[in-house]
Design a protein around this motif. Sequence first.
Motif, mmCIF file in Angstrom:
data_model
loop_
_atom_site.group_PDB
_atom_site.id
_atom_site.type_symbol
_atom_site.label_atom_id
_atom_site.label_comp_id
_atom_site.label_asym_id
_atom_site.label_seq_id
_atom_site.Cartn_x
_atom_site.Cartn_y
_atom_site.Cartn_z
ATOM 1 N N PHE A 34 0.681 -1.235 -0.151
ATOM 2 C CA PHE A 34 -0.164 -0.152 -0.211
ATOM 3 C C PHE A 34 0.746 1.183 0.024
ATOM 4 O O PHE A 34 2.354 1.514 0.773
ATOM 5 C CB PHE A 34 -0.690 0.006 1.130
ATOM 6 N N GLU A 35 -0.217 2.348 -0.302
ATOM 7 C CA GLU A 35 1.160 3.854 -0.855
ATOM 8 C C GLU A 35 0.228 4.630 0.182
ATOM 9 O O GLU A 35 0.864 5.702 0.949
ATOM 10 C CB GLU A 35 0.588 4.250 -1.790
ATOM 11 N N SER A 36 -0.889 4.425 0.704
ATOM 12 C CA SER A 36 -1.676 5.926 2.046
ATOM 13 C C SER A 36 -0.893 5.381 2.588
ATOM 14 O O SER A 36 -1.060 4.007 3.787
ATOM 15 C CB SER A 36 -2.480 5.799 1.122
ATOM 16 N N ARG A 37 -0.823 6.540 3.526
ATOM 17 C CA ARG A 37 -0.170 6.403 5.591
ATOM 18 C C ARG A 37 -1.499 5.445 5.605
ATOM 19 O O ARG A 37 -1.251 4.495 7.023
ATOM 20 C CB ARG A 37 -0.926 7.685 5.642
ATOM 21 N N THR A 38 -2.717 5.435 5.898
ATOM 22 C CA THR A 38 -3.429 5.285 6.667
ATOM 23 C C THR A 38 -4.124 3.484 6.029
ATOM 24 O O THR A 38 -4.263 2.411 6.892
ATOM 25 C CB THR A 38 -5.065 6.270 6.357
ATOM 26 N N ASP A 39 -4.045 3.408 4.638
ATOM 27 C CA ASP A 39 -3.736 1.687 4.354
ATOM 28 C C ASP A 39 -3.133 1.014 5.335
ATOM 29 O O ASP A 39 -2.791 0.057 5.190
ATOM 30 C CB ASP A 39 -3.439 1.498 3.061
ATOM 31 N N ILE A 40 -1.536 1.870 4.705
ATOM 32 C CA ILE A 40 -0.109 0.518 5.786
ATOM 33 C C ILE A 40 -0.385 0.867 7.476
ATOM 34 O O ILE A 40 0.089 0.148 7.517
ATOM 35 C CB ILE A 40 0.875 1.665 5.801
ATOM 36 N N GLU A 41 -0.902 2.266 7.762
ATOM 37 C CA GLU A 41 -1.427 1.860 9.354
ATOM 38 C C GLU A 41 -1.845 0.764 9.253
ATOM 39 O O GLU A 41 -1.665 -0.294 10.903
ATOM 40 C CB GLU A 41 -1.756 3.475 9.914
ATOM 41 N N ILE A 42 -2.929 0.862 9.179
ATOM 42 C CA ILE A 42 -4.245 0.319 9.101
ATOM 43 C C ILE A 42 -4.054 -1.450 9.117
ATOM 44 O O ILE A 42 -3.675 -3.134 9.834
ATOM 45 C CB ILE A 42 -5.744 -0.143 8.800
#
Length: 256
Positions: A34-42
Amino acid sequence: MEHELMKEYLDELVLRYNRRDFIVADPIRIPHAFESRTDIEIAGFLIATISWGNRAAILKSGAKMMDLMGNSPYDFVMNSSSKQQQKLDDFVHRTFNGLDFRQFILSLRRLYQTNDSLENFFITDDERLQTCISTFRAAFFAEATALRSFKHVSDPLKNSAAKRINMYLRWMVRKDAAAVDFGIWDRVKMQQLSCPLDVHSGGIARELGLLKRKQNDAQALLELDTQLRLFDASDPVKYDYALFGLGVNKKALAGI
């Protein structure tokens, strides 16, 4: 082994194992999709939660987790309907089941409704993040109805080494040229991180004389953290790569 020789040895191992090809067979591979911060976090949080046992099995379960969420973790957390969440019911990875999965989605949704990042729960002036982990755990499960899910996030203040969430924090906070860890959180300092301590890293740490306590608990983690900070106070958890590398290739110990 003398301090300087041990540091030199460990630093060499970090260079050997902290490499991009490490990602391929490690659970960190899942959030790297994943590339987006929230996708990576989750994605990172969910995969870290199920990261115990065989790594191939973890990767298989992690890929299934992402597929069940349409490979859009943040969108699924924030916008999925109860009907859409029903497809999570058949998920099983060891003791983490569909009920736990749904509880985690609901808990994450509640936190993201008032926070732009999970990093907010770990900002502190403390030397270590263990109290923050306990506070995060309390917030995460504050309205949980699936009480069985509590066991999947450990509490350091109840003497747990909290291996999986410490690993997650390493992923989110550490930043270096190798770019295995993401380093997307910049308000938490690398020097505050703790080593993900489990039976494998603990065993190697004892063989190297870095850890004397026999149990892999919060007290042992403090002992190991203290030792690793003597080698590099600014980035002590880089030595997780050294301990992990020796754990998967014990023959390297013959070279000490």
